[in-house]
Design an enzyme around this catalytic site. Structure first.
Site, short mmCIF file in Angstrom:
data_model
loop_
_atom_site.label_atom_id
_atom_site.label_comp_id
_atom_site.label_asym_id
_atom_site.label_seq_id
_atom_site.Cartn_x
_atom_site.Cartn_y
_atom_site.Cartn_z
N ARG A 102 0.84 -1.19 0.00
CA ARG A 102 0.00 0.00 0.00
C ARG A 102 0.88 1.25 0.00
O ARG A 102 0.60 2.22 -0.67
CB ARG A 102 -0.87 -0.02 1.26
N GLU B 196 -4.28 -23.67 2.66
CA GLU B 196 -3.96 -24.47 3.85
C GLU B 196 -3.72 -23.59 5.07
O GLU B 196 -4.03 -23.96 6.20
CB GLU B 196 -2.69 -25.30 3.57
N GLY C 143 3.18 -11.14 21.83
CA GLY C 143 3.01 -11.12 20.38
C GLY C 143 1.95 -12.09 19.88
O GLY C 143 1.87 -12.36 18.68
N GLU D 287 -2.86 -9.18 18.24
CA GLU D 287 -2.60 -7.96 17.47
C GLU D 287 -2.74 -6.75 18.40
O GLU D 287 -3.44 -6.83 19.41
CB GLU D 287 -3.64 -7.81 16.36
N ASP E 271 -12.79 -13.69 13.93
CA ASP E 271 -11.79 -14.59 13.34
C ASP E 271 -12.28 -16.04 13.39
O ASP E 271 -12.17 -16.77 12.41
CB ASP E 271 -10.46 -14.43 14.10
N LYS F 176 -13.27 -18.70 10.25
CA LYS F 176 -12.65 -20.02 10.05
C LYS F 176 -13.71 -21.12 10.04
O LYS F 176 -13.60 -22.09 9.29
CB LYS F 176 -11.59 -20.26 11.12
N GLY G 296 2.46 -18.19 13.91
CA GLY G 296 2.99 -16.85 13.72
C GLY G 296 3.29 -16.62 12.24
O GLY G 296 3.07 -17.51 11.40
#
Lengths: 430, 430
Positions: free
Chosen positions: B58, B142, B200, B203, B214, B218, B315
């Site tokens: 971007r 995947e 970590g 977010e 989320d 899924k 991650g």
């Protein structure tokens, strides 16, 4: 701009959509698994995709319910079919010969092969995979380990996922069922085996399950698949479960765990250690909850940590379905000359682990005396069982990690000093 | 007889052996995942197999450590590269646009696509899979669910293994980490979230994890993949975890279980039921032991029973590796015109289940009064918590299965009758 990066090739076998003509299979072996496969393929939708052109059997006279429609032969020279030759060979004979010769012949003639034969793969996997590679022909064996749980082929295709440095698993459903029954019901070995046979989970001759041969063969298949290790099964520290008694499971529960028949391997540091046999697992270990005829494998991936795959150990129907999924999969792949694998021939070392020990005898020494004697051999006790009214003359303890030779020496000394018997199983740390 | 059943095709990309020329990739998005991918591909051995020819970003001015060598563009018209066009597009933008337009354009141009974009797949998976099918070009994802654990592609290739009639799973690592911390340390929601962010695992803006977006995306991806179900995420009974408090985890432990954020679906009887949200699991449930950033899915196969796949939620490095494994895999496959999938558009029903309920207020009625009131709505209590000194004014109970509308009505009545607050989570039976 209509160039496709990888062009559609006319005539490639489409799957799962129907093909104009079914793929021609040669079936080697029409026993339990082969018979189930023949029955599956005889019905739609699979009858549109596959056709079994010939079946190799030892005894033409034997009745084979569900496989009456097959063209059977007992002649090895006709086993791979006539002209045109079969497009895929399904090997469901079990054992080494004639499976070895037939599979090699098929690969050399350019015919892809699917097999569930862990004995064959354990003993001759190198030769077979090399032959397939030279011929540029696929050889698939998803059903050889955890037949109902697809994972072997997955990793074969995924180089980064396949960066594995060790694994542990429960790969024999019969013995896992027996140990689960012994843990739940406090039944003995013989009753658990009889129940497994009644339910069809154990063969009439359960020797290969009980003595650990089946498990160590699967260990060898996993080692070759995930680590390019080539080991001889007789070089692996392997034990069966026949020495385990119902009391041992009760003692394991007292220690906050259970006994399972485990295969495990590690090559993080480059050299290979491995074992197969009864092991104590604390309840927090992921494999401790794998009960009944369930099987499971935990793979240690360098990047993403432990990957865990579990499911029911498979009966003939599931094994047959897995063989057919392998066959269908290879119809959708582009065969290629693979880079030759470099096999690492090794005698795996037997790792140092903690030990779960049973001592039994009429005049057992005090725990402190046992601890003293063991410590003279570098074996340090971690926990000892409470005395139990229902198990007089028996004591259990857990040790800190030590080499197999150390625990063997310590227990031999204990046996001769105290006139007692001992049994030991490894401790599998989480 | 040297005819090979499926002939070796000259020029097919070999993998994992080196190819003469690396496969040309167009990378859409060079954020965390895209950057990790660019870094992986810059080093051997992957640099022999892949070359990132262009990267879409971007903001051209932003520094991208590890991706300095990339040819970057911010122009969407150059995103899919120049001539010759890229052989594979890797979509790592996230979100719907411009990902949707670019992926569709790539597929229409015959360029295979790999993506980890569950939002895109949840909302437009039908369109994308249909477009890929029409073009005879592979589309792989995947990394969209359980990124570190390969299983989606496996089932896509294996029709018999894919005979699935339902599943349950833990698919969000952030919330599973938080709930595990709350269960282990009796910390509250805010502390658990802060710890996840420090490590970590969450977010900077954790909204989509915490509010369940989320997870339900899924769920939609899994429903389409395993059941050909096409659902809109807003039609699914979905809850986030923000209403869970540390005390609730302690109460769950008292009931012999724990709370997890679960996605589940069932279509054994043909019609679809599904939900996503906090659920009480007894300790014997296979998902109860999936802790920390681990994710897991249990698939119910008609033939072989439950198949269980687990591993660390991923991650950026693991997601990038999974995208590359997908890319490598498609190089070894024969693209084919797939039979069009028939999508079953459905509004999933919210199943009747037992419920884990918290009631809190200054003047709670006696348990028997609560039970009486609930029973008037067809809600029957199964267990009630012991009164706890450290949680005055709070009571927990488990109910027998009832419809969501029944428990909602009963708790609304209780709230107005007793001036109390309530929280509920489903009970997931093993």
């Amino acid at each position: 701009m209509t160039t496709v990066a990888v062009p559609v090739r006319a005539g490639a076998h489409a799957y799962p959509s129907a093909t104009p003509t079914p793929v021609r299979l040669a079936l080697l072996g029409v026993g339990q698994v082969g018979g189930a496969l023949a029955a599956l393929v005889a019905r739609p939708p699979l009858s549109h995709q596959f056709h079994v052109e010939s079946g190799l059997v030892r005894d033409l006279a034997r009745e084979r319910p569900g496989a009456e429609h097959l063209q059977l032969t007992a002649n090895l020279r006709h086993a791979l079919g006539g002209q045109p030759q079969p497009q895929i060979v399904i090997e469901a004979l079990g054992g080494i010969e004639p499976a070895l010769t037939l599979v090699l012949t098929a690969l050399e003639r350019g015919i892809p092969v699917v097999t569930a034969n862990k004995s064959l793969l354990a003993a001759h996997g190198d030769v077979l995979i090399d032959a397939a590679g030279r011929a540029g022909v696929p050889l698939r064996y998803e059903a050889a380990v955890l037949a109902g749980v697809p994972f072997l082929g997955t990793f074969a295709r995924r180089a980064l996922a396949r960066d594995i440095t060790g694994f542990c698993g429960i790969v024999n459903g019969t013995t896992n069922f027996m140990l689960s029954r012994m843990a739940a019901g406090r039944t003995g070995f013989a009753e658990a085996l009889a129940e497994a046979q009644r339910k069809g989970y154990a063969e009439p001759d359960p020797a290969n399950d009980v003595n650990g041969v089946d498990a160590v063969e699967k260990l060898a298949v996993l080692l070759r698949h995930f680590g390019d290790w080539s080991v001889r099964t007789q070089d692996v520290d392997a034990q069966g479960i026949a020495a385990i008694e119902g009391d041992d499971l009760a003692a394991a529960v007292e220690f906050g765990g259970t006994l399972k028949s485990i295969v495990a391997a590690d090559w993080r540091e480059g050299s290979l250690s491995a074992f197969s046999g009864p092991s104590f697992l604390s309840d927090s270990h992921p494999l401790a909850r794998v009960n009944g005829v369930q099987n499971a494998v935990s793979l240690r991936n360098r990047l993403s940590g432990d990957l865990f795959f579990a499911g029911a150990g498979a009966g003939p129907d599931v094994t047959a379905a897995t063989l057919l999924d392998d066959a269908a999969e290879m119809c959708g792949e582009t065969p290629r000359a693979e880079a030759p694998r470099t096999w690492k021939r090794a005698t795996p070392s037997a790792p140092a682990t903690g030990w779960f020990v049973r001592v039994s005898g009429d005049r057992l020494p005090a725990d402190t005396s046992i601890a003293d004697l063991c410590s003279a051999y570098g074996v340090w006790l971690r926990r000892t069982s409470e005395p139990r009214g229902d198990a007089p003359g028996r004591r259990w303890f857990l040790t800190h990690p030590c080499a197999p030779s150390q625990i063997a020496d310590a227990l031999r000394a204990l046996e001769s000093a105290a006139g007692c018997d001992t049994f030991r199983a490894r401790i599998l740390e989480a």
